[in-house]
Design a protein around this motif. Structure first.
Motif, short mmCIF file in Angstrom:
data_model
loop_
_atom_site.label_atom_id
_atom_site.label_comp_id
_atom_site.label_asym_id
_atom_site.label_seq_id
_atom_site.Cartn_x
_atom_site.Cartn_y
_atom_site.Cartn_z
N UNK A 1 -0.61 -4.61 -10.96
CA UNK A 1 -0.14 -4.04 -9.71
C UNK A 1 -1.30 -4.03 -8.71
N UNK A 2 -1.05 -4.44 -7.51
CA UNK A 2 -2.12 -4.50 -6.52
C UNK A 2 -2.33 -3.13 -5.87
N UNK A 3 -3.44 -3.02 -5.17
CA UNK A 3 -3.79 -1.75 -4.53
C UNK A 3 -2.89 -1.44 -3.34
N UNK A 4 -2.17 -2.43 -2.84
CA UNK A 4 -1.30 -2.18 -1.70
C UNK A 4 -0.05 -1.39 -2.08
N UNK A 5 0.37 -1.48 -3.34
CA UNK A 5 1.59 -0.83 -3.75
C UNK A 5 1.36 0.50 -4.45
N UNK A 6 0.12 0.79 -4.81
CA UNK A 6 -0.22 2.05 -5.45
C UNK A 6 -1.05 2.87 -4.47
N UNK A 7 -0.53 4.04 -4.08
CA UNK A 7 -1.17 4.83 -3.02
C UNK A 7 -2.56 5.30 -3.42
#
Length: 72
Positions: A1-7
């Motif tokens: 999972x990329x950092x853009x989708x995990x707050x």
């Protein structure tokens, strides 16, 4: 999972960018200051945030470190 989708990951990336840009500006001020506009101007803005809001940034870094260590 990329950092853009995990707050939480997005916040840690932003904090790391702020701290890194402020540190690099203290070492190489001419490198950061000559790029005030355009795409590289983002790094100048992050460095300014790191310099002017340093107590708040350090508290945010401590809170992020505690949340990563103890609640994840």
């Amino acid at each position: 999972m990329s950092a853009l989708f995990n707050f939480q990951s997005l916040l840690s990336v932003i904090l790391l960018l702020i701290c890194t840009c402020a540190y690099l500006r203290s070492l190489f001020p001419s490198f950061i200051d000559r790029n005030k506009t355009g795409m590289l101007g983002i790094f100048w803005k992050l460095a300014r945030i790191g310099e002017r809001k340093s107590p708040w940034v350090s508290v945010a870094c401590l809170l992020m470190a505690c949340s990563i260590l103890f609640w994840t």
